[in-house]
Write a protein that holds these residues in place. Structure first.
Motif, PDB file in Angstrom:
ATOM      1  N   SER A   3      -3.565  19.207  12.300  1.00  0.00           N
ATOM      2  CA  SER A   3      -2.342  18.405  12.251  1.00  0.00           C
ATOM      3  C   SER A   3      -1.535  18.758  10.994  1.00  0.00           C
ATOM      4  O   SER A   3      -2.106  19.088   9.953  1.00  0.00           O
ATOM      5  N   PRO A   4      -0.194  18.674  11.102  1.00  0.00           N
ATOM      6  CA  PRO A   4       0.641  19.008   9.947  1.00  0.00           C
ATOM      7  C   PRO A   4       0.432  18.025   8.796  1.00  0.00           C
ATOM      8  O   PRO A   4       0.222  16.824   9.031  1.00  0.00           O
ATOM      9  N   ILE A   5       0.498  18.523   7.589  1.00  0.00           N
ATOM     10  CA  ILE A   5       0.424  17.668   6.403  1.00  0.00           C
ATOM     11  C   ILE A   5       1.474  18.131   5.404  1.00  0.00           C
ATOM     12  O   ILE A   5       1.917  19.273   5.437  1.00  0.00           O
ATOM     13  N   GLN A   6       1.859  17.199   4.527  1.00  0.00           N
ATOM     14  CA  GLN A   6       2.782  17.531   3.440  1.00  0.00           C
ATOM     15  C   GLN A   6       2.049  17.641   2.105  1.00  0.00           C
ATOM     16  O   GLN A   6       2.478  18.363   1.215  1.00  0.00           O
ATOM     17  N   VAL A   7       0.972  16.880   1.983  1.00  0.00           N
ATOM     18  CA  VAL A   7       0.215  16.842   0.725  1.00  0.00           C
ATOM     19  C   VAL A   7      -1.275  16.982   1.033  1.00  0.00           C
ATOM     20  O   VAL A   7      -1.774  16.369   1.988  1.00  0.00           O
ATOM     21  N   ALA A   8      -1.947  17.794   0.244  1.00  0.00           N
ATOM     22  CA  ALA A   8      -3.409  17.897   0.328  1.00  0.00           C
ATOM     23  C   ALA A   8      -4.000  17.223  -0.904  1.00  0.00           C
ATOM     24  O   ALA A   8      -3.587  17.504  -2.030  1.00  0.00           O
ATOM     25  N   VAL A   9      -4.929  16.304  -0.680  1.00  0.00           N
ATOM     26  CA  VAL A   9      -5.582  15.583  -1.777  1.00  0.00           C
ATOM     27  C   VAL A   9      -7.030  16.049  -1.851  1.00  0.00           C
ATOM     28  O   VAL A   9      -7.782  15.909  -0.873  1.00  0.00           O
ATOM     29  N   LEU A  10      -7.404  16.588  -2.991  1.00  0.00           N
ATOM     30  CA  LEU A  10      -8.775  17.062  -3.161  1.00  0.00           C
ATOM     31  C   LEU A  10      -9.466  16.260  -4.250  1.00  0.00           C
ATOM     32  O   LEU A  10      -8.841  15.892  -5.249  1.00  0.00           O
ATOM     33  N   SER A  11     -10.746  16.003  -4.055  1.00  0.00           N
ATOM     34  CA  SER A  11     -11.547  15.395  -5.113  1.00  0.00           C
ATOM     35  C   SER A  11     -12.857  16.149  -5.205  1.00  0.00           C
ATOM     36  O   SER A  11     -13.293  16.789  -4.241  1.00  0.00           O
ATOM     37  N   GLY A  12     -13.464  16.045  -6.403  1.00  0.00           N
ATOM     38  CA  GLY A  12     -14.644  16.858  -6.658  1.00  0.00           C
ATOM     39  C   GLY A  12     -15.938  16.301  -6.104  1.00  0.00           C
ATOM     40  O   GLY A  12     -16.927  17.036  -6.003  1.00  0.00           O
ATOM     41  N   SER A  13     -15.941  15.013  -5.759  1.00  0.00           N
ATOM     42  CA  SER A  13     -17.195  14.382  -5.335  1.00  0.00           C
ATOM     43  C   SER A  13     -16.906  13.144  -4.493  1.00  0.00           C
ATOM     44  O   SER A  13     -15.859  12.500  -4.669  1.00  0.00           O
ATOM     45  N   ALA A 126       0.148  10.262  -9.115  1.00  0.00           N
ATOM     46  CA  ALA A 126       0.151  11.577  -8.456  1.00  0.00           C
ATOM     47  C   ALA A 126       0.838  11.476  -7.094  1.00  0.00           C
ATOM     48  O   ALA A 126       1.625  12.348  -6.709  1.00  0.00           O
ATOM     49  N   ALA A 127       0.557  10.389  -6.380  1.00  0.00           N
ATOM     50  CA  ALA A 127       1.189  10.201  -5.069  1.00  0.00           C
ATOM     51  C   ALA A 127       2.694   9.981  -5.218  1.00  0.00           C
ATOM     52  O   ALA A 127       3.496  10.504  -4.439  1.00  0.00           O
ATOM     53  N   ILE A 128       3.073   9.215  -6.236  1.00  0.00           N
ATOM     54  CA  ILE A 128       4.514   8.965  -6.460  1.00  0.00           C
ATOM     55  C   ILE A 128       5.210  10.256  -6.860  1.00  0.00           C
ATOM     56  O   ILE A 128       6.298  10.581  -6.361  1.00  0.00           O
ATOM     57  N   LEU A 129       4.583  11.016  -7.737  1.00  0.00           N
ATOM     58  CA  LEU A 129       5.194  12.282  -8.162  1.00  0.00           C
ATOM     59  C   LEU A 129       5.273  13.271  -7.000  1.00  0.00           C
ATOM     60  O   LEU A 129       6.275  13.984  -6.852  1.00  0.00           O
ATOM     61  N   ALA A 130       4.255  13.281  -6.163  1.00  0.00           N
ATOM     62  CA  ALA A 130       4.308  14.146  -4.974  1.00  0.00           C
ATOM     63  C   ALA A 130       5.491  13.743  -4.101  1.00  0.00           C
ATOM     64  O   ALA A 130       6.233  14.596  -3.594  1.00  0.00           O
ATOM     65  N   ALA A 131       5.688  12.435  -3.941  1.00  0.00           N
ATOM     66  CA  ALA A 131       6.832  11.953  -3.147  1.00  0.00           C
ATOM     67  C   ALA A 131       8.138  12.399  -3.784  1.00  0.00           C
ATOM     68  O   ALA A 131       9.070  12.828  -3.089  1.00  0.00           O
ATOM     69  N   GLN A 132       8.226  12.309  -5.098  1.00  0.00           N
ATOM     70  CA  GLN A 132       9.458  12.708  -5.790  1.00  0.00           C
ATOM     71  C   GLN A 132       9.722  14.207  -5.616  1.00  0.00           C
ATOM     72  O   GLN A 132      10.863  14.638  -5.420  1.00  0.00           O
ATOM     73  N   ILE A 133       8.667  15.000  -5.691  1.00  0.00           N
ATOM     74  CA  ILE A 133       8.823  16.455  -5.505  1.00  0.00           C
ATOM     75  C   ILE A 133       9.306  16.741  -4.086  1.00  0.00           C
ATOM     76  O   ILE A 133      10.278  17.471  -3.874  1.00  0.00           O
ATOM     77  N   LEU A 134       8.663  16.146  -3.114  1.00  0.00           N
ATOM     78  CA  LEU A 134       9.037  16.405  -1.717  1.00  0.00           C
ATOM     79  C   LEU A 134      10.422  15.843  -1.398  1.00  0.00           C
ATOM     80  O   LEU A 134      11.126  16.365  -0.526  1.00  0.00           O
ATOM     81  N   SER A 135      10.810  14.795  -2.094  1.00  0.00           N
ATOM     82  CA  SER A 135      12.089  14.144  -1.787  1.00  0.00           C
ATOM     83  C   SER A 135      13.286  14.998  -2.178  1.00  0.00           C
ATOM     84  O   SER A 135      14.409  14.726  -1.738  1.00  0.00           O
ATOM     85  N   VAL A 136      13.060  16.026  -2.979  1.00  0.00           N
ATOM     86  CA  VAL A 136      14.166  16.923  -3.362  1.00  0.00           C
ATOM     87  C   VAL A 136      14.828  17.512  -2.114  1.00  0.00           C
ATOM     88  O   VAL A 136      16.045  17.675  -2.066  1.00  0.00           O
ATOM     89  N   GLY A 137      14.028  17.774  -1.095  1.00  0.00           N
ATOM     90  CA  GLY A 137      14.597  18.343   0.132  1.00  0.00           C
ATOM     91  C   GLY A 137      14.541  17.399   1.318  1.00  0.00           C
ATOM     92  O   GLY A 137      14.599  17.845   2.464  1.00  0.00           O
ATOM     93  N   ASP A 138      14.411  16.099   1.047  1.00  0.00           N
ATOM     94  CA  ASP A 138      14.214  15.155   2.139  1.00  0.00           C
ATOM     95  C   ASP A 138      14.915  13.831   1.788  1.00  0.00           C
ATOM     96  O   ASP A 138      14.322  12.956   1.132  1.00  0.00           O
ATOM     97  N   PRO A 139      16.162  13.659   2.218  1.00  0.00           N
ATOM     98  CA  PRO A 139      16.932  12.468   1.828  1.00  0.00           C
ATOM     99  C   PRO A 139      16.278  11.148   2.264  1.00  0.00           C
ATOM    100  O   PRO A 139      16.382  10.143   1.549  1.00  0.00           O
ATOM    101  N   GLU A 140      15.605  11.138   3.425  1.00  0.00           N
ATOM    102  CA  GLU A 140      14.974   9.884   3.870  1.00  0.00           C
ATOM    103  C   GLU A 140      13.821   9.503   2.941  1.00  0.00           C
ATOM    104  O   GLU A 140      13.635   8.326   2.599  1.00  0.00           O
ATOM    105  N   LEU A 141      13.058  10.504   2.553  1.00  0.00           N
ATOM    106  CA  LEU A 141      11.967  10.235   1.607  1.00  0.00           C
ATOM    107  C   LEU A 141      12.546   9.802   0.264  1.00  0.00           C
ATOM    108  O   LEU A 141      12.016   8.897  -0.382  1.00  0.00           O
ATOM    109  N   ARG A 142      13.632  10.407  -0.115  1.00  0.00           N
ATOM    110  CA  ARG A 142      14.284  10.021  -1.375  1.00  0.00           C
ATOM    111  C   ARG A 142      14.678   8.544  -1.332  1.00  0.00           C
ATOM    112  O   ARG A 142      14.502   7.810  -2.311  1.00  0.00           O
TER     113      ARG A 142
END
Ligand code: RP5
Length: 157
Positions: A3-13, A126-142
């Motif tokens: 399935s399509p995703i915009q953000v990948a979240v990884l954790s070490g454990s 991190a989630a908020i900053l990811a949203a801000q980064i993606l919102s540069v090209g996405d007015p609805e997300l902005r």
């Protein structure tokens, strides 16, 4: 799986699950499609490389990587993608998170990781900053990010 995703979240454990949940909730708030995966940079380096490729092929444009102790996960992710990597140092261990913090903010030149706050605040930010980064090209997300900021300031939405 594909399935399509915009953000990948990884954790070490698996022991990082509480922080991943905080991050995932905030991404859900912004309706950002994401996948959370536990992959250790130290214990599963090949699986990590495979997941980075998979996430990119599914459309991921931002990686969030969180880890405690010798927190190499964000840096190793950054070594294998040109997408922005947001690193969240997690507390725990003998040094209360200072070890992870220093690991995240001491990347060598040429391989940037955006270092977030330690622990829960960093996981949410991190989630908020990811949203801000993606919102540069996405007015609805902005708009959703702006609503969030207004609510944070007590102005409602
Ligand atoms: C890091 O070591 C993980 O991100 C976790 O924060 C910490 C402890 O991991 P476990 O020993 O609980 O698997 O790699």
């Amino acid at each position: 799986m594909t399935s399509p995703i915009q953000v990948a979240v990884l954790s070490g454990s698996e022991s990082d699950a509480d922080f991943v949940e905080v991050c995932g909730r905030q991404l859900d708030h912004f309706a950002i499609a994401h996948d959370c995966r536990v992959v250790s940079a130290h214990r599963q380096p090949q699986a990590l490389a495979a997941f980075i490729r998979e996430a990119e092929s599914r459309g991921a444009r931002v990686f969030i990587a969180m880890a405690g102790l010798a927190a190499h996960l964000p840096g190793v992710v950054a070594s294998q993608t040109t997408c922005p990597v947001l690193g969240v140092p997690l507390p725990g261990g003998a040094m209360g998170g200072m070890d992870a913090l220093l690991s995240v903010v001491q990347m060598p030149k040429g391989v940037p990781v955006a270092g977030l706050a330690l622990g829960r605040a960093g996981a949410q930010n991190a989630a908020i900053l990811a949203a801000q980064i993606l919102s540069v090209g996405d007015p609805e997300l902005r708009n959703r990010v702006e609503d969030f900021k207004r609510a944070l300031a007590g102005e409602g939405s």
